[in-house]
Scaffold this motif. Structure first.
Motif, PDB file in Angstrom:
ATOM      1  N   GLN A  54       0.822  -1.200   0.000  1.00  0.00           N
ATOM      2  CA  GLN A  54       0.000   0.000   0.000  1.00  0.00           C
ATOM      3  C   GLN A  54       0.862   1.258   0.000  1.00  0.00           C
ATOM      4  O   GLN A  54       0.374   2.342   0.301  1.00  0.00           O
ATOM      5  N   HIS A  55       2.146   1.110  -0.312  1.00  0.00           N
ATOM      6  CA  HIS A  55       3.064   2.241  -0.387  1.00  0.00           C
ATOM      7  C   HIS A  55       3.775   2.226  -1.737  1.00  0.00           C
ATOM      8  O   HIS A  55       3.879   1.176  -2.392  1.00  0.00           O
ATOM      9  N   LEU A  56       4.241   3.390  -2.148  1.00  0.00           N
ATOM     10  CA  LEU A  56       5.022   3.510  -3.367  1.00  0.00           C
ATOM     11  C   LEU A  56       6.321   4.232  -3.056  1.00  0.00           C
ATOM     12  O   LEU A  56       6.419   4.964  -2.070  1.00  0.00           O
ATOM     13  N   VAL A  57       7.312   4.037  -3.931  1.00  0.00           N
ATOM     14  CA  VAL A  57       8.593   4.704  -3.767  1.00  0.00           C
ATOM     15  C   VAL A  57       8.979   5.354  -5.095  1.00  0.00           C
ATOM     16  O   VAL A  57       8.954   4.709  -6.142  1.00  0.00           O
ATOM     17  N   LYS A  58       9.279   6.644  -5.054  1.00  0.00           N
ATOM     18  CA  LYS A  58       9.657   7.407  -6.245  1.00  0.00           C
ATOM     19  C   LYS A  58      10.675   8.472  -5.844  1.00  0.00           C
ATOM     20  O   LYS A  58      10.958   8.679  -4.670  1.00  0.00           O
ATOM     21  N   ARG A  59      11.196   9.180  -6.849  1.00  0.00           N
ATOM     22  CA  ARG A  59      12.130  10.277  -6.600  1.00  0.00           C
ATOM     23  C   ARG A  59      11.406  11.620  -6.752  1.00  0.00           C
ATOM     24  O   ARG A  59      10.648  11.814  -7.708  1.00  0.00           O
ATOM     25  N   VAL A  60      11.647  12.513  -5.807  1.00  0.00           N
ATOM     26  CA  VAL A  60      11.037  13.846  -5.872  1.00  0.00           C
ATOM     27  C   VAL A  60      11.742  14.664  -6.951  1.00  0.00           C
ATOM     28  O   VAL A  60      12.961  14.857  -6.910  1.00  0.00           O
ATOM     29  N   ILE A  61      10.964  15.145  -7.902  1.00  0.00           N
ATOM     30  CA  ILE A  61      11.501  15.983  -8.974  1.00  0.00           C
ATOM     31  C   ILE A  61      11.062  17.430  -8.807  1.00  0.00           C
ATOM     32  O   ILE A  61      11.833  18.362  -9.025  1.00  0.00           O
ATOM     33  N   GLY A  62       9.814  17.624  -8.415  1.00  0.00           N
ATOM     34  CA  GLY A  62       9.302  18.982  -8.251  1.00  0.00           C
ATOM     35  C   GLY A  62       8.784  19.236  -6.855  1.00  0.00           C
ATOM     36  O   GLY A  62       7.994  18.455  -6.328  1.00  0.00           O
ATOM     37  N   LEU A  63       9.234  20.339  -6.249  1.00  0.00           N
ATOM     38  CA  LEU A  63       8.762  20.771  -4.934  1.00  0.00           C
ATOM     39  C   LEU A  63       7.624  21.775  -5.113  1.00  0.00           C
ATOM     40  O   LEU A  63       7.380  22.251  -6.228  1.00  0.00           O
ATOM     41  N   PRO A  64       6.914  22.136  -4.038  1.00  0.00           N
ATOM     42  CA  PRO A  64       5.834  23.104  -4.167  1.00  0.00           C
ATOM     43  C   PRO A  64       6.281  24.395  -4.866  1.00  0.00           C
ATOM     44  O   PRO A  64       7.304  24.982  -4.511  1.00  0.00           O
ATOM     45  N   GLY A  65       5.521  24.790  -5.880  1.00  0.00           N
ATOM     46  CA  GLY A  65       5.835  25.999  -6.636  1.00  0.00           C
ATOM     47  C   GLY A  65       6.681  25.768  -7.867  1.00  0.00           C
ATOM     48  O   GLY A  65       6.757  26.650  -8.743  1.00  0.00           O
ATOM     49  N   ASP A  66       7.340  24.619  -7.982  1.00  0.00           N
ATOM     50  CA  ASP A  66       8.218  24.346  -9.123  1.00  0.00           C
ATOM     51  C   ASP A  66       7.423  24.204 -10.420  1.00  0.00           C
ATOM     52  O   ASP A  66       6.322  23.629 -10.440  1.00  0.00           O
ATOM     53  N   HIS A  67       8.012  24.706 -11.507  1.00  0.00           N
ATOM     54  CA  HIS A  67       7.463  24.547 -12.851  1.00  0.00           C
ATOM     55  C   HIS A  67       8.291  23.457 -13.541  1.00  0.00           C
ATOM     56  O   HIS A  67       9.458  23.665 -13.865  1.00  0.00           O
ATOM     57  N   VAL A  68       7.681  22.287 -13.743  1.00  0.00           N
ATOM     58  CA  VAL A  68       8.390  21.120 -14.285  1.00  0.00           C
ATOM     59  C   VAL A  68       7.853  20.821 -15.681  1.00  0.00           C
ATOM     60  O   VAL A  68       6.637  20.705 -15.876  1.00  0.00           O
ATOM     61  N   VAL A  69       8.781  20.706 -16.641  1.00  0.00           N
ATOM     62  CA  VAL A  69       8.385  20.520 -18.043  1.00  0.00           C
ATOM     63  C   VAL A  69       9.191  19.388 -18.659  1.00  0.00           C
ATOM     64  O   VAL A  69      10.390  19.248 -18.423  1.00  0.00           O
ATOM     65  N   CYS A  70       8.524  18.585 -19.452  1.00  0.00           N
ATOM     66  CA  CYS A  70       9.196  17.595 -20.299  1.00  0.00           C
ATOM     67  C   CYS A  70       8.681  17.766 -21.717  1.00  0.00           C
ATOM     68  O   CYS A  70       7.485  17.700 -21.968  1.00  0.00           O
ATOM     69  N   CYS A  71       9.566  17.983 -22.602  1.00  0.00           N
ATOM     70  CA  CYS A  71      11.015  18.148 -22.413  1.00  0.00           C
ATOM     71  C   CYS A  71      11.458  19.297 -23.293  1.00  0.00           C
ATOM     72  O   CYS A  71      10.699  19.777 -24.138  1.00  0.00           O
ATOM     73  N   ASP A  72      12.707  19.750 -23.113  1.00  0.00           N
ATOM     74  CA  ASP A  72      13.197  20.836 -23.955  1.00  0.00           C
ATOM     75  C   ASP A  72      13.662  20.272 -25.291  1.00  0.00           C
ATOM     76  O   ASP A  72      13.524  19.065 -25.565  1.00  0.00           O
ATOM     77  N   ALA A  73      14.240  21.121 -26.138  1.00  0.00           N
ATOM     78  CA  ALA A  73      14.649  20.697 -27.486  1.00  0.00           C
ATOM     79  C   ALA A  73      15.705  19.599 -27.436  1.00  0.00           C
ATOM     80  O   ALA A  73      15.825  18.798 -28.366  1.00  0.00           O
ATOM     81  N   GLY A  74      16.450  19.540 -26.324  1.00  0.00           N
ATOM     82  CA  GLY A  74      17.472  18.507 -26.186  1.00  0.00           C
ATOM     83  C   GLY A  74      16.962  17.253 -25.511  1.00  0.00           C
ATOM     84  O   GLY A  74      17.749  16.337 -25.224  1.00  0.00           O
ATOM     85  N   GLY A  75      15.662  17.199 -25.247  1.00  0.00           N
ATOM     86  CA  GLY A  75      15.083  16.015 -24.623  1.00  0.00           C
ATOM     87  C   GLY A  75      15.280  15.959 -23.124  1.00  0.00           C
ATOM     88  O   GLY A  75      15.069  14.899 -22.517  1.00  0.00           O
ATOM     89  N   LYS A  76      15.670  17.097 -22.519  1.00  0.00           N
ATOM     90  CA  LYS A  76      15.928  17.110 -21.078  1.00  0.00           C
ATOM     91  C   LYS A  76      14.747  17.671 -20.302  1.00  0.00           C
ATOM     92  O   LYS A  76      14.020  18.546 -20.789  1.00  0.00           O
ATOM     93  N   LEU A  77      14.589  17.186 -19.095  1.00  0.00           N
ATOM     94  CA  LEU A  77      13.612  17.728 -18.166  1.00  0.00           C
ATOM     95  C   LEU A  77      14.066  19.119 -17.729  1.00  0.00           C
ATOM     96  O   LEU A  77      15.257  19.346 -17.523  1.00  0.00           O
ATOM     97  N   THR A  78      13.116  20.043 -17.578  1.00  0.00           N
ATOM     98  CA  THR A  78      13.472  21.365 -17.063  1.00  0.00           C
ATOM     99  C   THR A  78      12.667  21.656 -15.802  1.00  0.00           C
ATOM    100  O   THR A  78      11.502  21.276 -15.685  1.00  0.00           O
ATOM    101  N   ILE A  79      13.332  22.324 -14.852  1.00  0.00           N
ATOM    102  CA  ILE A  79      12.683  22.733 -13.609  1.00  0.00           C
ATOM    103  C   ILE A  79      12.916  24.231 -13.451  1.00  0.00           C
ATOM    104  O   ILE A  79      14.065  24.681 -13.420  1.00  0.00           O
ATOM    105  N   ASN A  80      11.840  24.984 -13.414  1.00  0.00           N
ATOM    106  CA  ASN A  80      11.917  26.451 -13.333  1.00  0.00           C
ATOM    107  C   ASN A  80      12.802  27.026 -14.438  1.00  0.00           C
ATOM    108  O   ASN A  80      13.573  27.962 -14.219  1.00  0.00           O
TER     109      ASN A  80
END
Length: 219
Positions: free
Chosen positions: A104-130
């Motif tokens: 009943q639990h999951l495990v993941k990595r935190v990518i975006g904190l409160p307020g962060d603007h997270v986008v996938c993906c830029d022209a190079g295929g990279k994740l962007t944060i703010n």
């Protein structure tokens, strides 16, 4: 003989009480049932989770977190028939001597904190944060991640999480129709700190601070 038994019983009671207190306030053991965090975490790994994150210690981008499935991300679990020693296993799990494998639990990595603007993906295929592109060395190098485009701003009191095994992780990206794919901070059990089992995989877990060092603060 009685004195010896009394001494052994005292030691056992103290050990159980200490384990319960540690499990309740400091660390808790969990079992990894899926491949969503490969290569960082393998199926059947046992991990210790620091219960002092996100409170009183703060959460950081890159932290691996365990959280309760209050959003219905997991399929319903069929009740398992009680075996002759089920109550013993449940008791040992309750006091912290066995890892929680309730699924009943999951495990993941935190990518975006409160307020962060997270986008996938830029022209190079990279994740962007703010607006800042990040290189992610923790992503499973055995596969080229299949892009799932998204553009989100993390609400207050929530986080955006992703698995390191991107092609095999039903994470925030896969649940955007359920509360936007965000996880409530209140649902976090804590930060995964150590792989404790098997013995040949014992190691501390990295949150890769250098990856996020140049990410600007949320607007």
């Amino acid at each position: 003989m009685f004195a010896w038994l009394k001494e052994v019983a005292t030691v056992v009671v103290i050990a159980v009480v200490l384990s319960f207190l540690i499990k309740t306030f400091l660390f808790r053991a969990f079992f990894i049932p899926s491949e969503s965090m490969v290569n960082t975490l393998d199926v059947d790994d046992r991990i210790f989770v620091n219960l002092l994150v996100p409170e009183p210690f703060s959460l950081s981008r890159g932290d691996i977190v365990v959280f309760r499935d209050t959003k219905g991300w997991l399929p319903p679990v069929e009740e398992k028939a009680d075996g002759p020693f089920t109550w013993v296993q449940d008791g040992l799990t309750f006091v912290g001597l066995l890892p929680d494998n309730s699924e009943q639990h999951l495990v993941k990595r935190v990518i975006g904190l409160p307020g962060d603007h997270v986008v996938c993906c830029d022209a190079g295929g990279k994740l962007t944060i703010n607006g800042s592109a990040v290189d992610e060395p923790y992503v499973n190098p055995a596969e080229v991640p299949q892009a799932r485009n998204f553009d989100v701003v993390v609400p207050e009191g929530k986080v955006w999480v992703m698995g390191d095994n991107r092609n095999h992780s039903a994470d925030s990206r896969a649940h955007m129709d359920s509360d936007g794919g965000f996880i409530d901070l209140d649902d976090l059990e804590g930060k995964a700190a150590v792989i404790a089992w098997p013995l040949n995989r014992i190691t501390t877990l990295d949150n890769y601070p250098d990856v996020f060092r140049n990410v600007p603060a949320a607007p």
